[in-house]
Design an enzyme around this catalytic site. Structure first.
Site, short mmCIF file in Angstrom:
data_model
loop_
_atom_site.label_atom_id
_atom_site.label_comp_id
_atom_site.label_asym_id
_atom_site.label_seq_id
_atom_site.Cartn_x
_atom_site.Cartn_y
_atom_site.Cartn_z
N ASP A 7 0.89 -1.16 0.00
CA ASP A 7 0.00 0.00 0.00
C ASP A 7 0.93 1.21 0.00
OD1 ASP A 7 -2.37 1.54 0.20
OD2 ASP A 7 -2.04 1.76 2.35
N GLU A 68 -1.20 -1.23 -4.99
CA GLU A 68 -2.39 -0.45 -5.34
C GLU A 68 -2.09 0.42 -6.55
OE1 GLU A 68 -4.69 1.57 -2.19
OE2 GLU A 68 -4.50 3.34 -3.46
N ASP A 141 -2.87 1.17 6.94
CA ASP A 141 -1.97 0.90 5.80
C ASP A 141 -1.50 -0.56 5.81
OD1 ASP A 141 -1.27 3.97 5.02
OD2 ASP A 141 -1.30 3.69 7.19
#
Length: 196
Positions: A7, A68, A141
């Protein structure tokens, strides 16, 4: 399949490593957050996170790498940091010849919760359940990185009956529907909503 999920973020970069079996059950191998101070020089922040990712890639030797997909945000400074860390992470994975997956926030949320507009709390709750963790990964996160890794493994891995004889879990069925919608083009607008 062992997947390292990222992330990306310049202040907090979540990293999760999961092993996913052919029946799509997942086991947590590692989770952490690489951090850099906001007042540090950009090049030093990038170097610190790059070294952290290098160490984790070497230690855990994943079969695949997932991150991501970067989306435009109103906060230009934030999206620039995410894009810079994404570039560093993708470079490190490509250097090792790892298969790479880029997943939108809504794809990841649909994969683990069954709902493409789930909030961070719902994602964290489902990650905790899916991996049978005693406590939720913190901060968000960390949970997001695990969710990205699970999403990638479910997308790439072989489909086999889940434990208990069911073909797939409700979350997996919702993810399959979301993926089919994305292929049809109806998922584009939802994919632009970030989960930060």
């Amino acid at each position: 399949m062992r997947v390292l999920g990222v992330d990306p973020g310049l202040t907090r970069c979540g990293v999760g490593v999961v092993d996913v079996a052919p029946d799509r059950t997942a086991r947590l191998v590692h989770v952490s957050v690489l951090r850099t101070p906001a007042d540090q020089a950009l090049e030093l922040r990038l170097l610190h996170i790059a070294r952290g990712l290098q160490a984790l890639l070497d230690q855990h030797r994943p079969d695949a790498f997932a991150i991501e997909r970067v989306f435009a945000q109103a906060n230009l400074q934030s999206v620039m940091g995410v894009a810079q860390i994404s570039g560093v992470a993708l470079h490190l994975a490509a250097e090792r010849g790892l298969p790479i997956g880029l997943h939108t926030p809504s794809e990841v949320k649909a994969a683990v919760t069954g709902y493409g507009n789930a909030d961070k709390r719902q994602v964290t709750t489902m990650v905790t359940r899916l991996l049978g963790l005693a406590e939720a990964p913190r901060p968000a996160d960390a949970a997001d990185a695990i969710a990205i890794a699970v999403c990638h493994a479910w997308r790439q891995g072989p489909v086999a009956p889940a434990r208990g004889g069911a073909a797939t879990t409700p979350a997996q069925r919702a993810w399959q529907q979301a993926e089919a919608s994305a292929r049809a083009g109806g998922h584009r607008a939802a994919g632009r909503q970030n989960w930060r």
